[in-house]
Design an enzyme around this catalytic site. Structure first.
Site, PDB file in Angstrom:
ATOM      1  CB  SER A 107      48.223  -3.414  30.466  1.00  0.00           C
ATOM      2  OG  SER A 107      48.817  -3.611  29.201  1.00  0.00           O
ATOM      3  CE  LYS A 154      46.198  -5.639  27.165  1.00  0.00           C
ATOM      4  NZ  LYS A 154      46.848  -4.413  26.661  1.00  0.00           N
TER       5      LYS A 154
END
Length: 215
Positions: free
Chosen positions: A124, A160
């Site tokens: 991701s 993230k």
């Protein structure tokens, strides 16, 4: 050294010299080739003996380090950056809790002996050049707006980009295949911050180095 057998002493001296030359613990292949053993079993038995006599510490399955009481036998000993587990760059998964040894890299230890490494699981964050299987270096401080954070949310970990908004926080993936996660200010109190991504380790031609994140 009188407490060691001759073969244990020979292996111990080889380990010390290997650390001096390469700043890392030798592999089973290194030790097997040095002493001409036909299998790794003899190496394993000697390592077990050195561990029982507090010359080595076992750091996990098949991983060893110099025992803290013996580190004064090395000049300028720096064990490297501890690897504290794995972190998801994709779907969240269980919290960081492992001890996976050390990365044989040195990052100005007088300033950064609190840094640690994590192994990335998932894709991701590929647009930030963080890929599955990478060893990333974490500074244990809260990330600033726009920095990449290693966090625990609702009992699971994730890596993230942290985008701070007036009405909360967005955990932004760096891959268009993944959806961002929005967190309200009240929910942010439930978040555990492990630290901020500052770079990653890489290995080329048998040598380790670190690439720091720009910006």
């Amino acid at each position: 050294m009188k407490s060691l057998t001759d073969k244990q002493r020979q292996l111990w001296e080889f380990i010390l010299q290997f650390y001096e030359d390469y700043s890392q613990f030798p592999t089973y292949d290194d030790m097997q080739n040095e002493f001409g053993y036909s299998s790794t079993n003899s190496i394993y038995q000697h390592l077990q003996g050195l561990t029982k006599k507090n010359y080595l510490s076992k750091m996990g399955q098949g991983h060893y380090e110099i025992h803290h009481s013996k580190r004064n036998q090395l000049s300028d000993f720096y064990p490297g950056v501890p690897i504290k587990g794995r972190i998801a760059a994709g779907a969240m998964h269980q919290a960081i809790s492992e001890n996976l040894g050390h990365l044989p890299v040195e990052i100005h230890p007088e300033k950064s002996d609190h840094y640690f490494a994590l192994i990335v699981d998932g894709d991701s964050m590929i647009d930030a050049d963080i890929r599955d299987g990478d060893y990333i270096i974490i500074d244990p401080r809260e990330p600033k707006d726009g920095e990449i954070g290693a966090i625990r949310y609702r009992g699971e970990t994730t890596l993230k980009t942290i985008n701070k908004r007036s009405d909360g926080i967005t955990l932004q993936p760096e891959n268009s295949s993944y959806e961002p996660i929005d967190i309200t200010p009240d929910e942010w109190e439930e978040v555990t911050v492990y630290g901020t991504y500052i770079g990653k380790a890489w290995k080329k031609d048998g040598n380790w180095g670190v690439i720091f994140r720009s910006g």
